[in-house]
Design an enzyme around this catalytic site. Structure first.
Site, short mmCIF file in Angstrom:
data_model
loop_
_atom_site.label_atom_id
_atom_site.label_comp_id
_atom_site.label_asym_id
_atom_site.label_seq_id
_atom_site.Cartn_x
_atom_site.Cartn_y
_atom_site.Cartn_z
N HIS A 74 0.86 -1.20 0.00
CA HIS A 74 0.00 0.00 0.00
C HIS A 74 0.88 1.24 0.00
CE1 HIS A 74 -3.82 2.02 1.91
NE2 HIS A 74 -3.17 2.86 1.10
N GLU A 79 -11.17 3.14 6.02
CA GLU A 79 -10.11 4.04 6.51
C GLU A 79 -10.80 5.06 7.42
OE1 GLU A 79 -8.25 6.39 3.43
OE2 GLU A 79 -6.63 7.10 4.75
N HIS A 100 1.07 4.86 -2.40
CA HIS A 100 0.65 5.69 -3.55
C HIS A 100 1.90 6.39 -4.04
CE1 HIS A 100 -3.65 5.33 -2.45
NE2 HIS A 100 -3.13 5.19 -1.23
N HIS A 143 -9.55 0.72 -1.24
CA HIS A 143 -9.55 1.37 0.07
C HIS A 143 -10.96 1.23 0.65
CE1 HIS A 143 -5.80 3.07 -1.24
NE2 HIS A 143 -5.71 3.92 -0.24
N ASP A 173 1.68 4.06 2.78
CA ASP A 173 0.60 4.89 2.20
C ASP A 173 1.16 6.07 1.38
OD1 ASP A 173 -2.06 5.38 1.61
OD2 ASP A 173 -2.58 6.21 3.57
N ASP A 174 1.49 7.17 2.06
CA ASP A 174 2.01 8.38 1.39
C ASP A 174 3.20 8.88 2.21
OD1 ASP A 174 -0.25 8.92 -0.67
OD2 ASP A 174 -1.30 8.58 1.21
#
Ligand code: ADE
Ligand code: ZN
Length: 350
Positions: free
Chosen positions: A29, A212, A31, A209, A290-291
Site C-alpha cells: 500500500h 479508513e 501511492h 480502500h 501509504d504516502d
C-alpha cells in the site's frame, strides 16, 4: 497459500528496531504520488516551469498538518501537478524504490492515480512508461520486485473510471491490478460495481480502500460487490465482529498504514492504534507507508514507531512480514522463497 505460523524467539527490546529494519518485507500500500518529497516537488516545478503556491520546501512541509483524509488529499493532488514528462514519473518512482530497497522491501505493489494526470492533459502512456521503466531499473539495480496497480479516483464518476480503463487497455501487460482510492465518505465501493466487474473479467487483481474513515459497510461491499482480494486500510472493521470473522476466515489481507492513520487523525495517537487487535483476531494484517512523503515515514519508520508505541513483539514482527508476502500478488514459489529469507534473518537475531 497460507504461510504456516512460526514460533520465533523473543528479541530484547533494544534489538527489536534493528530486527524490524533488517527483516525482509513486502509493501502492498504505497501511492507513488504520495512518495513525492517536497525537494523533488520543487525540483520538478523548476524543471517544468510549473508554479506552486509555496515559497520554499520549508513552507510546503509546514502545510503538512492534516485533520482528516480530505485535508490531505487537497495538498496531495496539488503536489502531483508538477509531474508532466515520462522522466518525472520515472524519477519519482526511482526515488521511492531506492528508499524501499534500503528498508529491505523485497516486493512492492505500487498504486498510481492516472486520473490526476490525464485530467491535466498528461497521456496515460507517459505515466505508465515512466513508472514502469523505474520498476524495471529497480529490479536490475536494486534487486527489488515492483509492480503497478492502477487506482480509480472514487470522488469521480464510474463513467470516468471506465474511460480511464479504456486508456489503460494498451498498457495492461504492465499493470497487475486495479484499486479504488481518494475521498471515501459518500463514495461507497458499490458506485464502481460495473467497472470492477469488467476489470475482473480482464483478469486484473482487485483491491480497494475501505474502512479508513468509512464504516464497516464499505468493507462489506468492497468484498461482496467489488469482490476485492485485499482491503486497503480496513481498520474500521474492528467495529464489526461479524466482519472481523469474515476477514479472518477468508484470509483477506488488510494493508494497514499506521503513520497515515496517525497523521489523518484516524487514531488519536499510535499507542491507540488497533493493529494488535487485528493480529490477535487472526487477520492477515500488514504494515505499509501509504504516502510516506506526507506522513513522516517509509516502511521501517512505520514499523519502528508502531512497535515502540504499542509494545508489539518479535513474534508480531514475523507475522506482519509473513502476512505481507502471503498477501502479495506473487506465485506460491516466490512466497516460499521470500519467507525463507525472512526466516534466515530471524535466525541471525535468535
Ligand atoms: N490517496 C492517497 N492516499 C490515500 C489514502 N490514504 N486514502 C485514500 N486515498 C488516498
Ligand atoms: Zn492509501
Amino acid at each position: 497459500m497460507i504461510i504456516t505460523p512460526r514460533k520465533v524467539r523473543e528479541v530484547a527490546a533494544d534489538r527489536l528496531p534493528a530486527l524490524l529494519r533488517a527483516m525482509p518485507k513486502a509493501e502492498l500500500h504505497i501511492h507513488i504520488e504520495g512518495s513525492l518529497e517536497p525537494e523533488l516537488i520543487f525540483a520538478l516545478a523548476r524543471r517544468n516551469g510549473v508554479t506552486i503556491p509555496y515559497a520554499s520546501v520549508e513552507e510546503l512541509r509546514a502545510a503538512y498538518a492534516f485533520s482528516n483524509l480530505q485535508s490531505f488529499l487537497d495538498i496531495y493532488y496539488a503536489g502531483a501537478s508538477v509531474l508532466l514528462k515520462e522522466q518525472d514519473f520515472h524519477d519519482m518512482a526511482w526515488a521511492y524504490l531506492e528508499r524501499a530497497a534500503a528498508d529491505n522491501v523485497l516486493r512492492t505493489e505500487i498504486f498510481f492515480d492516472p486520473q490526476t494526470h490525464t485530467e491535466r492533459g498528461v497521456p496515460m502512456k507517459t505515466v505508465v512508461d515512466g513508472l514502469h521503466r523505474a520498476c524495471v531499473d529497480a529490479k536490475a539495480k536494486l534487486g527489488i520486485d515492483a509492480e503497478l496497480i492502477l487506482c480509480f479516483l472514487r470522488h469521480l464518476s464510474e463513467e470516468d473510471a471506465f474511460a480511464t480503463l479504456e486508456q489503460a487497455m494498451p498498457h495492461l501487460d504492465r499493470i497487475i491490478g486495479v484499486g479504488l482510492d481518494s475521498s471515501e465518505l459518500g463514495h461507497p465501493p458499490e458506485k464502481f460495481a460495473r467497472v470492477f466487474a469488467r476489470c475482473r473479467e480482464l483478469g486484473l487483481h482487485l483491491v480497494a480502500h475501505a474502512g479508513e474513515e468509512g464504516p464497516p459497510a464499505y468493507v462489506w461491499s468492497a468484498l461482496d460487490v467489488l469482490k476485492v482480494e485485499r482491503i486497503d486500510h480496513g481498520v474500521q472493521s474492528a467495529k464489526d465482529p461479524a466482519l472481523m470473522r469474515r476477514l479472518a476466515e477468508d484470509r483477506i489481507p488488510l494493508t494497514v498504514c499506521p503513520l497515515s492513520n496517525l497523521k489523518l487523525c484516524v487514531f488519536p495517537d499510535l499507542g491507540q492504534h488497533n493493529l494488535r487487535t487485528l493480529l490477535d483476531a487472526g487477520l492477515v494484517a500488514t504494515v505499509n507507508s501509504d504516502d510516506p512523503a506526507y506522513f513522516g515515514g517509509y516502511m521501517n519508520q512505520n514499523f519502528t514507531e508502531t512497535f515502540a508505541a504499542t509494545g508489539l513483539t518479535a513474534q508480531h514482527a514475523w507475522q506482519l512480514a509473513a502476512n505481507s508476502f502471503e498477501g502479495s500478488f506473487v506465485e506460491e514459489a516466490a512466497k516460499r522463497a521470500y519467507v525463507d529469507r525472512l526466516n534466515a534473518v530471524f535466525d541471525t537475531f535468535a
